[in-house]
Design an enzyme around this catalytic site. Structure first.
Site, PDB file in Angstrom:
ATOM      1  N   HIS A  39       1.061  -1.333   0.239  1.00 32.38           N
ATOM      2  CA  HIS A  39       0.186   0.401   0.431  1.00 32.38           C
ATOM      3  C   HIS A  39       1.003   1.339  -0.151  1.00 32.38           C
ATOM      4  CE1 HIS A  39      -4.079   1.930   0.286  1.00 32.38           C
ATOM      5  NE2 HIS A  39      -3.796   2.448   1.749  1.00 32.38           N
ATOM      6  N   LYS A 184     -10.515   6.643  -3.747  1.00 27.29           N
ATOM      7  CA  LYS A 184      -9.828   7.559  -3.573  1.00 27.29           C
ATOM      8  C   LYS A 184      -8.093   7.229  -3.965  1.00 27.29           C
ATOM      9  CE  LYS A 184      -7.218   8.371   1.270  1.00 27.29           C
ATOM     10  NZ  LYS A 184      -8.049   9.369   3.007  1.00 27.29           N
ATOM     11  N   LYS A 186      -3.702   7.725  -4.153  1.00 34.49           N
ATOM     12  CA  LYS A 186      -2.293   8.639  -3.491  1.00 34.49           C
ATOM     13  C   LYS A 186      -1.821   8.742  -4.442  1.00 34.49           C
ATOM     14  CE  LYS A 186      -3.302   7.579   1.194  1.00 34.49           C
ATOM     15  NZ  LYS A 186      -3.208   8.505   2.211  1.00 34.49           N
ATOM     16  N   ASP A 215      -5.467  11.970  -2.683  1.00 31.30           N
ATOM     17  CA  ASP A 215      -4.876  12.542  -1.364  1.00 31.30           C
ATOM     18  C   ASP A 215      -3.290  12.242  -1.746  1.00 31.30           C
ATOM     19  OD1 ASP A 215      -3.521  12.990   1.091  1.00 31.30           O
ATOM     20  OD2 ASP A 215      -4.801  10.655   2.227  1.00 31.30           O
ATOM     21  N   GLU A 241      -7.442  15.536  -1.891  1.00 28.65           N
ATOM     22  CA  GLU A 241      -7.075  15.747   0.087  1.00 28.65           C
ATOM     23  C   GLU A 241      -5.639  16.358   0.552  1.00 28.65           C
ATOM     24  OE1 GLU A 241      -8.346  12.163   1.722  1.00 28.65           O
ATOM     25  OE2 GLU A 241      -7.119  11.934   3.415  1.00 28.65           O
ATOM     26  N   ASP A 266      -6.831  17.097   5.732  1.00 25.36           N
ATOM     27  CA  ASP A 266      -6.355  15.849   7.308  1.00 25.36           C
ATOM     28  C   ASP A 266      -5.498  15.882   8.779  1.00 25.36           C
ATOM     29  OD1 ASP A 266      -6.372  13.050   8.248  1.00 25.36           O
ATOM     30  OD2 ASP A 266      -5.532  12.437   6.635  1.00 25.36           O
ATOM     31  N   LYS A 290     -10.471  11.763  12.249  1.00 27.48           N
ATOM     32  CA  LYS A 290      -9.850  10.298  12.549  1.00 27.48           C
ATOM     33  C   LYS A 290      -9.662  10.673  14.002  1.00 27.48           C
ATOM     34  CE  LYS A 290      -7.656   9.939   8.605  1.00 27.48           C
ATOM     35  NZ  LYS A 290      -5.460  10.090   7.714  1.00 27.48           N
ATOM     36  N   GLU A 344     -13.620   6.135   4.685  1.00 30.14           N
ATOM     37  CA  GLU A 344     -12.978   5.222   4.498  1.00 30.14           C
ATOM     38  C   GLU A 344     -12.610   4.065   5.216  1.00 30.14           C
ATOM     39  OE1 GLU A 344      -9.538   7.850   3.574  1.00 30.14           O
ATOM     40  OE2 GLU A 344      -9.084   8.541   6.068  1.00 30.14           O
TER      41      GLU A 344
HETATM   42  C1  MUC Z   1      -4.576   9.133   4.873  1.00 32.75           C
HETATM   43  O1  MUC Z   1      -3.582  10.231   4.745  1.00 32.75           O
HETATM   44  O2  MUC Z   1      -5.646   9.573   4.393  1.00 32.75           O
HETATM   45  C2  MUC Z   1      -5.761   6.697   4.745  1.00 32.75           C
HETATM   46  C3  MUC Z   1      -6.379   5.646   4.133  1.00 32.75           C
HETATM   47  C4  MUC Z   1      -5.346   5.471   3.517  1.00 32.75           C
HETATM   48  O3  MUC Z   1      -4.930   4.630   2.184  1.00 32.75           O
HETATM   49  O4  MUC Z   1      -4.436   5.733   4.157  1.00 32.75           O
HETATM   50  C5  MUC Z   1      -4.394   6.593   5.014  1.00 32.75           C
HETATM   51  C6  MUC Z   1      -3.842   8.003   5.558  1.00 32.75           C
HETATM   52 MG    MG Z   2      -5.486  11.384   4.226  1.00 35.77          MG
END
Ligand code: MUC
Ligand code: MG
Length: 391
Positions: A39, A184, A186, A215, A241, A266, A290, A344
């Site tokens: 991941h 989402k 990354k 994100d 994000e 975030d 969170k 999420e």
């Molecule tokens: C984040 O920054 O959002 C949340 C889902 C994911 O894959 O990483 C986290 C961290």
């Molecule tokens: Mg995030």
């Protein structure tokens, strides 16, 4: 009550009478579960997830479960798994052993007086206290903290394999299985143009009905963000994000003001104070909640209240917790008036196995909690022993 008792009460914030139900013992175990695939975030690649599992034993034989989890060692947040375990074992446990297990607010107040920061560890303890109290009163945590407004919570999936073709394949499969309809992505590990082209291709391939968010995890500076968010917006990306550094709050305000596409805070919005300051400056049109950042479920509700008052939308975030932390998050997200961007809370799905007997159900793009008091979760000790860190 004599003067010394009153002084003691003021100092501790805890009623000095001997409580009927006490916190007797706290056990912390580091558990490591492999992920189903690497991941990849801008700051870390995760092949395992490390969790501190908390068992809080009370004098009435109730046991509360909690979880303290972060992402990528110390690359995401200020606490490490080893540090969280140490904070609980050496500082929090001695402070609260013998205290009234039925007064969660007073115990957390005491911890906050003597332990600064360390919100991830504190969140794990608050979860365990609420779980024990829920079991004691035969109520789910959501009922203890106001009541569930929604039973099911929408859950997106994060595409973070680092390989665009694999991401598209994964996304299409999950849409066909009706497991997710929002994704989402990354970004932030590559040149911004490479990332923007990659995301735009994924959005096109997944189709117009599918929401796609990105994100950046703070990887861009403000001018880079301005250039590339424009392209993301033009390509129909639904939400951006944390594009810039978490402490560039004014920058977040400027981006929020400039773009039509919603900007989500975030890392920038951790505590109740962060939420207040960001709301004043409109740093973000969406807040990612969170429980770990906030230091617990109750603080998460306070942040949600600030956001509601400022007309800032809400999103139920994750620290990629396992089932215990995910269930705790779900209980508090169920109580919120608005949750426009869903959640999420897919953490357990990213892991190859589980350490509980009562997994969370995922179907029709949503999550359903197991029924039962407290978290509704039962630990499987054979699985805990199997995945406990050995060295
Ligand atoms: C984040 O920054 O959002 C949340 C889902 C994911 O894959 O990483 C986290 C961290
Ligand atoms: Mg995030």
């Amino acid at each position: 009550m004599d003067l010394t008792e009153i002084q003691k009460e003021q100092q501790n914030g805890v009623t000095p009478q001997t409580p009927k139900v006490t916190i007797d013992r706290i056990e912390t175990t580091i558990v490591e579960l492999p992920t189903i695939r690497p991941h990849k975030l801008s700051m870390a690649v995760m092949n395992i997830q490390t969790m501190v599992i908390i068992r809080l034993f009370c004098s009435d034989d109730t046991e509360g479960l909690g979880e303290a989890t972060t992402i990528g060692g110390m690359s995401y947040g200020p606490e490490s798994p080893e540090g969280m375990k140490l904070t609980i074992d050496k500082y929090i446990a001695p402070l609260i052993l013998g205290k009234d297990a039925t007064n969660v607010g007073a115990v957390m107040h005491l911890i906050n007086q003597y332990v600064k920061g360390n919100t991830f560890a504190k969140n794990g303890i608050e979860t365990a206290l609420l779980d024990a109290q829920g079991k004691r009163l035969n109520l789910p945590i959501s009922k203890l903290i106001g009541g569930a407004i929604r039973e099911e919570l929408p859950v997106l999936w994060v595409l973070a394999s680092g390989d665009t073709d694999k991401d598209i394949e994964e996304g299409k499969r999950l849409i066909a299985e009706k497991r997710h309809n929002t994704f989402k992505i990354k970004i932030g590990r590559n040149h911004p143009q490479v990332d923007v082209d990659r995301v735009s291709r994924i959005k096109k391939e997944l189709g117009n009905d599918i929401k796609v968010t990105v994100d950046v995890n703070q990887a861009w500076n403000e001018s880079t963000a301005k250039k590339y968010i424009q392209q993301l917006q033009d390509n129909g990306i639904d939400l951006i994000e944390q594009p810039i550094a978490q402490d560039n709050w004014d920058g977040l305000s400027r981006l929020t003001d400039f773009f039509e596409v919603p900007i989500m805070a975030d890392e920038a919005v951790a505590t109740v104070r962060d939420a207040f300051r960001l709301a004043q400056n409109r740093g973000g049109s969406v807040f990612a909640l969170k429980i770990a950042k906030a230091g617990g479920l109750i603080n998460t509700q306070k942040i949600a209240g600030i956001a509601d008052g400022a007309d800032i939308a809400l999103y139920g975030g994750t620290m990629l917790e396992g089932t215990i932390g995910t269930a705790a998050s779900a209980h508090v997200f169920q109580t919120l008036n608005t949750l426009s961007w869903g959640t999420e809370l897919f953490g357990p799905l990213l892991l190859v196995d589980d350490i509980v007997k009562t997994p969370i159900k995922y179907e029709n793009c949503a999550l359903k909690l197991p029924e039962g008091p407290g978290l509704g979760i039962e630990l499987d000790m054979n699985q805990v022993n199997k995945y406990q860190r050995k060295n």
